[in-house]
Design an enzyme around this catalytic site. Structure first.
Site, PDB file in Angstrom:
ATOM      1  N   ASP A 187       0.971  13.168 -15.894  1.00 45.87           N
ATOM      2  CA  ASP A 187       0.461  14.264 -15.073  1.00 45.87           C
ATOM      3  C   ASP A 187       0.905  15.611 -15.629  1.00 45.87           C
ATOM      4  OD1 ASP A 187      -0.832  15.521 -12.957  1.00 45.87           O
ATOM      5  OD2 ASP A 187       0.914  15.426 -11.652  1.00 45.87           O
TER       6      ASP A 187
ATOM      7  N   MET B  59       8.013  10.600 -15.359  1.00 45.00           N
ATOM      8  CA  MET B  59       7.255   9.512 -15.981  1.00 45.00           C
ATOM      9  C   MET B  59       5.765   9.731 -15.772  1.00 45.00           C
ATOM     10  SD  MET B  59       8.097   6.278 -13.514  1.00 45.00           S
ATOM     11  CE  MET B  59       7.733   6.240 -11.765  1.00 45.00           C
TER      12      MET B  59
ATOM     13  N   HIS C 215       6.667  15.945  -7.897  1.00 43.70           N
ATOM     14  CA  HIS C 215       6.169  14.741  -7.225  1.00 43.70           C
ATOM     15  C   HIS C 215       7.174  14.275  -6.169  1.00 43.70           C
ATOM     16  CE1 HIS C 215       3.679  13.662 -11.052  1.00 43.70           C
ATOM     17  NE2 HIS C 215       3.074  14.542 -10.282  1.00 43.70           N
TER      18      HIS C 215
ATOM     19  N   SER D  57       8.557  15.493 -12.325  1.00 37.89           N
ATOM     20  CA  SER D  57       8.566  14.294 -11.495  1.00 37.89           C
ATOM     21  C   SER D  57       9.965  13.697 -11.492  1.00 37.89           C
ATOM     22  CB  SER D  57       7.517  13.294 -12.007  1.00 37.89           C
ATOM     23  OG  SER D  57       7.421  12.188 -11.146  1.00 37.89           O
ATOM     24  N   THR D  58      10.153  12.495 -12.034  1.00 37.96           N
ATOM     25  CA  THR D  58      11.465  11.846 -12.013  1.00 37.96           C
ATOM     26  C   THR D  58      12.513  12.712 -12.709  1.00 37.96           C
ATOM     27  OG1 THR D  58      10.286   9.749 -12.213  1.00 37.96           O
ATOM     28  CG2 THR D  58      12.672   9.701 -12.520  1.00 37.96           C
TER      29      THR D  58
END
Length: 358
Positions: A301, A298, A204, A177-178
């Protein structure tokens, strides 16, 4: 202690909306506003924010030009990009992430929806998370893989990739993600074209951003990288990235064929695509050796999904804290005892190669 935010946007409407939105949160203080990059650089001489929100498309100094100056002069301040949902906006945003922006927020197509509760929550959450990132602490990645595995970033016309359609023995699943786009650039381009595996990736991202991400990674890599399509068959030496707003899973068909399924089912823990959903489907493939990795991001998931892979005889990897932009997703996976090996980012490609072979 308040999170001190500096807003940079050429739209007076956007500046006002973002400021009003942020000041509703008692933990956030807007300490500065600028209408373009030039004004931002000048005002930072007297203002010391915890984070800067930076519009991608602006006159005088655009977001990319401003970011380059910010990284040189104020490299310790995290920068969060604000991007339009256009193909040009997506390309510029990916470039910004490559240059060191920690994350991005998309402007809705209908600008009046920027003040919706969902968008407000996203912006506030990302600002608070990004403000805590020690961007100077994330040092240059040192690779433990033969640099010949990674070609120079040159025109795809110059580098003719092999078309590999033979069977493969391994399935690699990666979730992030991030900080993920930069992390993927330190893994996928280091994978050799004759790897005995097919690779699935959930990053994401909203719709419109995953295709440019795949195109960018493809231009750097020896393996083929593409945005996944519903119903297509997995091929050896190919990396499939889940499209924004679609879950991606894998189904086994008769004759050792593995088919990608895309759907817009309910979000899982607020995410679509979901790393958990992808990895859970991978865990059910018994005819292939499974390797999975959780990278920077973050939230949580992927932790449950990667544990299912581990429990079904798969090998699991987590990016370590020192090289993660946000040590959230890997941390939760480690806490759930779902990880076989914790590695710095520069070691993950070589670990995957060692596990699956060529």
């Amino acid at each position: 202690m308040a999170y001190k935010v500096f807003i940079v946007d050429d739209s007076a409407f956007m500046r006002r909306i973002i400021k009003d939105m942020l000041t509703e949160d008692k933990d956030i203080e807007v300490v500065g506003i600028a209408k373009n990059g030039k004004e931002c650089i000048e005002k930072l001489k007297d203002i010391k924010p915890d984070i800067i929100t930076l519009d991608v498309e602006m006159p005088i100094l655009n977001g990319i030009e401003t970011l380059e100056i910010l990284k040189q002069k104020y490299g310790e301040i995290p920068v969060l990009m604000l991007s339009s949902l256009t193909s040009e906006g997506a390309d510029l945003t990916l470039k910004a992430l490559d240059l060191g922006a920690v994350d991005f927020i998309t402007k809705p197509t209908n600008i009046f929806k920027i003040n919706s509760d969902e968008k407000k929550l996203e912006i506030i959450e990302k600002i608070k998370t990004a403000s805590k990132i020690n961007v100077k602490h994330k040092v240059d990645v040192k690779h433990k893989v033969d640099v010949n595995h990674k070609k120079d970033i040159i025109s795809p016309k110059v580098h003719i990739k092999k078309v590999l359609d033979e069977k493969f023995s391994n399935l690699v699943a990666i979730g992030t993600s991030t900080g993920g786009p930069r992390a993927l650039q330190e893994i996928i381009p280091y994978i050799p074209e004759d790897i005995d595996a097919s690779i699935m990736v959930v990053q994401h991202m909203p719709p419109g951003f995953t295709k440019p991400l795949a195109k960018r990674l493809n231009s750097m890599s020896r393996i083929n990288v593409k945005e996944a399509k519903d119903g297509e068959e997995l091929m050896r030496g190919t990396c499939y990235i889940a499209p924004g707003d679609y879950h991606m899973t894998i189904k086994e068909r008769y004759g050792n064929k593995y088919i990608i399924k895309l759907d817009q089912g309910k979000s899982v823990s607020g995410h679509r695509p979901s790393v958990d959903k992808m990895m859970e489907s991978v865990s059910q493939i018994d005819s292939l050796t499974k390797v999975a990795a959780i990278l920077t991001g973050m939230g949580a998931d992927g932790a449950d999904g990667i544990k299912k892979i581990k429990l079904n005889k798969g090998y699991t990897i987590a990016q370590d804290e020192s090289t993660s932009i946000v040590y959230g997703m890997p941390k939760v996976a480690v806490a759930k005892n779902a990880i076989d090996k914790i590695l710095p980012l520069g070691n993950i490609a070589s670990e995957i190669i060692k596990r699956v072979g060529v």
